[in-house]
Motif scaffolding. Sequence first.
Motif: not given
Length: 143
Positions: A72-73, A96, A99-100
């Motif tokens: 996520a970062e 993840a 979500a990206r």
Amino acid sequence: MECEFPTVNANSDEIKAMFEATKTIAVLGLSPDESKDSHRVAKYLKEAGYKIVPVYPKEEEILGEKVYRSLAEIPFEVDMVDIFRKPAALDAVADACIARGDVKFFWAQKGIVNNAAAEKAEKAGMKVVQNHCTMVEHRHLLG
């Protein structure tokens, strides 16, 4: 779930196309230890011309690249996620990636299979490879 057999997997032609369409690879579990597979594989991929993005809980830099703590970062587009984590971690990795919204290729390394996570990633539109080494496949198909 010991040693699950991968029911979701790309074939050689699809894998070759994946490599050709990839510019940026986030390597989850990229160890700073040069003797570890994750380090050797990432070094190979970097030398093959890919942008490598280390995702690791500690360290500031690995292979000359800034290390991120999580997927996520990462503030720029990621084409492929190359996973060096235990199979149980893949559910969260798939979430993840979803979500990206930019990850096209979900790659679980040699010895890593989680069909539920693979199906989740595939349903979300990603191509999936399980139980294969990116370095071995790249060398074989494009080397």
